[in-house]
Design a protein around this motif. Structure first.
Motif, short mmCIF file in Angstrom:
data_model
loop_
_atom_site.label_atom_id
_atom_site.label_comp_id
_atom_site.label_asym_id
_atom_site.label_seq_id
_atom_site.Cartn_x
_atom_site.Cartn_y
_atom_site.Cartn_z
N CYS A 48 0.85 -1.19 0.00
CA CYS A 48 0.00 0.00 0.00
C CYS A 48 0.89 1.24 0.00
CB CYS A 48 -0.98 -0.01 1.17
SG CYS A 48 -0.25 -0.34 2.76
N THR A 96 1.23 5.57 0.74
CA THR A 96 0.70 6.70 1.49
C THR A 96 -0.16 7.54 0.54
OG1 THR A 96 2.74 7.84 0.98
CG2 THR A 96 2.56 6.87 3.17
N ARG A 97 -1.12 8.26 1.10
CA ARG A 97 -1.98 9.10 0.26
C ARG A 97 -1.18 10.25 -0.33
NH1 ARG A 97 -6.93 9.06 4.42
NH2 ARG A 97 -5.14 9.07 5.79
N PHE A 140 0.14 13.03 1.79
CA PHE A 140 0.91 12.61 2.98
C PHE A 140 2.06 13.58 3.27
CE2 PHE A 140 4.39 10.38 5.04
CZ PHE A 140 3.76 9.68 6.06
N ARG A 156 1.21 9.69 21.92
CA ARG A 156 2.07 8.73 21.24
C ARG A 156 3.51 9.17 21.32
NH1 ARG A 156 -2.05 7.70 17.37
NH2 ARG A 156 -1.28 9.30 16.01
N LEU A 190 5.04 2.28 5.71
CA LEU A 190 3.59 2.06 5.73
C LEU A 190 3.26 0.58 5.54
CD1 LEU A 190 0.76 3.42 5.85
CD2 LEU A 190 0.78 3.38 3.37
N PHE A 207 1.22 -1.17 8.30
CA PHE A 207 -0.12 -1.58 7.88
C PHE A 207 -0.36 -3.07 8.18
CE2 PHE A 207 -2.72 -3.52 4.43
CZ PHE A 207 -3.94 -3.08 4.88
N TYR A 247 -5.34 0.84 7.75
CA TYR A 247 -4.62 1.81 6.92
C TYR A 247 -4.51 3.17 7.59
CZ TYR A 247 -3.25 4.60 2.91
OH TYR A 247 -2.57 5.46 2.09
N GLU A 248 -5.64 3.65 8.12
CA GLU A 248 -5.67 4.99 8.73
C GLU A 248 -4.64 5.10 9.85
OE1 GLU A 248 -7.66 7.76 8.11
OE2 GLU A 248 -8.29 6.72 6.27
N GLU A 267 -1.03 4.92 8.66
CA GLU A 267 -0.52 6.16 8.08
C GLU A 267 -0.18 7.17 9.18
OE1 GLU A 267 -2.69 8.77 5.57
OE2 GLU A 267 -1.50 8.24 3.80
N ASP A 268 -1.00 7.21 10.21
CA ASP A 268 -0.71 8.10 11.35
C ASP A 268 0.61 7.72 12.01
OD1 ASP A 268 -3.03 9.46 10.97
OD2 ASP A 268 -4.11 8.60 12.68
N VAL A 322 3.12 6.22 10.63
CA VAL A 322 4.23 6.58 9.74
C VAL A 322 4.49 8.09 9.82
CG1 VAL A 322 5.09 6.57 7.36
CG2 VAL A 322 3.82 4.61 8.24
#
Ligand SMILES: [Zn+2]
Lengths: 176, 193
Positions: free
Chosen positions: A56, A58-59, A62, A170, B37, B41, B47-48, B51-52, B54
């Motif tokens: 996958c 990243t968008r 990102f 976090r 990711l 993942f 996924y959400e 991504e956070d 990463v």
């Protein structure tokens, strides 16, 4: 070599990490043990399936989101005071709003409370007293829209992430 | 910019960034965002959240680059950060999943069901589908899950994994072997269901 010993070296067998003697022993075992032969074939299958799991990405935004966070971090480091102001902007706007409401109420109250019966005025009349502008000074009226703006701004969802409590927690966990 | 960066190793880039070259940071981000990711993942199966994690990892790279020492490979250093953040996130997610399942009135046991992020159309054509494999990964105990993902998905060496986890190569080898056997057993059980 028995089945248990073969299991212990199955990864080394697959990855060719055995010396000649060990490899020969393993080969002899699987030559006559159907169970271990099947286990080996199945394992090779699983590992190759894992290597070809879909990747996958990243968008597309990102990087821009990350760089926005970096910018905020940098600003915070360079201008800690500005950051504190920004950080407490909600509290500051809330305090300002409370003050404004208190001042307005006081003003309305003092301007309509001259006759004794005004304390029991119905709400509509009460509103009318200030709503026509006669009871409230222009400054208070003018400040009303800006108060609304401040509130709207303060209640907007925070998309930054830097102020997000999850994120802070976090980061804190990593630091620990 | 990108083209000229191809000649730099990761270690050279982090050294440049430590000296203040922000372009080196951007290049490292580009090299690692998708790789990280993929690891996170598979680890979280979301996924959400991945991504956070990463984003947080790469943010940590920005804020803590001075902590990096050249004794380690850059990749092992950044994977260490990602693995730690992912681990914390998984703990948090599990707590949340347990709570939400409780609210729906299911058993505790069922909270390991694959999360909503799974897309069945992505199923691979091998004997084992992505869904089954992900389900088995989700059920692996953490000590096996991390090594298995670093080895099988990221294809890192035993030595790199040993540096990331801070354990000996012998321990890594033994965990990988046991982890693979456990994964195989889980997949067999899933097939029989
Ligand atoms: Zn056997």
């Amino acid at each position: 070599m028995d089945c248990y010993s073969f299991e212990k070296i199955i990864s080394d067998y697959i990855e060719s990490n055995l010396n000649v003697k060990e490899r020969q022993e393993a080969n002899e075992h699987i030559a006559h043990c159907k169970r271990c032969r099947e286990k080996l074939a199945d394992m090779i299958n699983i590992l190759s399936a894992m290597k070809t799991l879909p990747c996958c990405q990243t968008r597309s935004d990102f990087e821009s989101r990350l760089m926005a966070r970096v910018d905020r971090y940098r600003q915070q480091k360079e201008h800690p005071f500005v950051h504190i102001l920004h950080h407490y902007s909600r509290a500051i706007s809330a305090a300002a709003a409370v003050l404004l409401i208190a001042a307005t109420s006081l003003f309305v109250y003092t301007s309509v409370s001259v006759p004794a019966e005004s304390a029991t005025l119905p709400a509509a009349e009460f509103r009318g007293a200030g709503g026509n502008g006669s009871g409230l000074p222009a400054a208070v009226l003018n400040s009303a829209p800006s108060f609304a703006n401040t509130k709207a701004e303060a209640s907007q969802p925070d998309t930054s992430g830097a102020e997000n409590p999850d994120y802070q927690r976090r980061i804190k966990m990593v630091n620990e | 910019m990108s083209r000229e960066n191809i000649k730099y190793t990761d270690e050279e880039l982090i050294a440049r960034f430590q000296k203040g070259d922000e372009r080196a940071y951007v290049e490292l981000v580009r090299r690692y965002k998708d790789r990280l990711l993929n690891f996170v993942f598979r680890y979280l199966n979301s996924y959400e959240q991945a991504e956070d994690v990463v984003q947080d990892t790469l943010m940590k790279l920005y804020t803590s680059a001075h902590m990096y020492r050249e004794i380690a490979k850059f990749s092992t250093w950044i994977f260490t950060i990602a693995a730690n953040l992912a681990k914390s996130e998984l703990r948090r997610l599990k707590r949340r999943r347990v709570i939400s399942i409780h609210n729906m009135g299911f058993d505790d046991k069922e909270y390991e069901i694959p999360s909503e992020s799974y897309d069945p159309e992505k199923e691979t054509t091998s004997a084992y589908g992505e869904k089954q494999i992900q389900q088995a990964i989700d059920t692996l105990p953490d000590q096996f899950k991390t090594v298995i993902l670093l080895r099988e998905v990221q294809q890192l060496s035993y030595e790199e994994i040993s540096q990331i986890l801070g354990v000996s190569i012998g321990t890594v080898k033994s965990r990988i072997n046991r982890g693979r056997l456990r994964l195989q057993k889980l997949l067999k059980e899933l097939k029989e269901q």
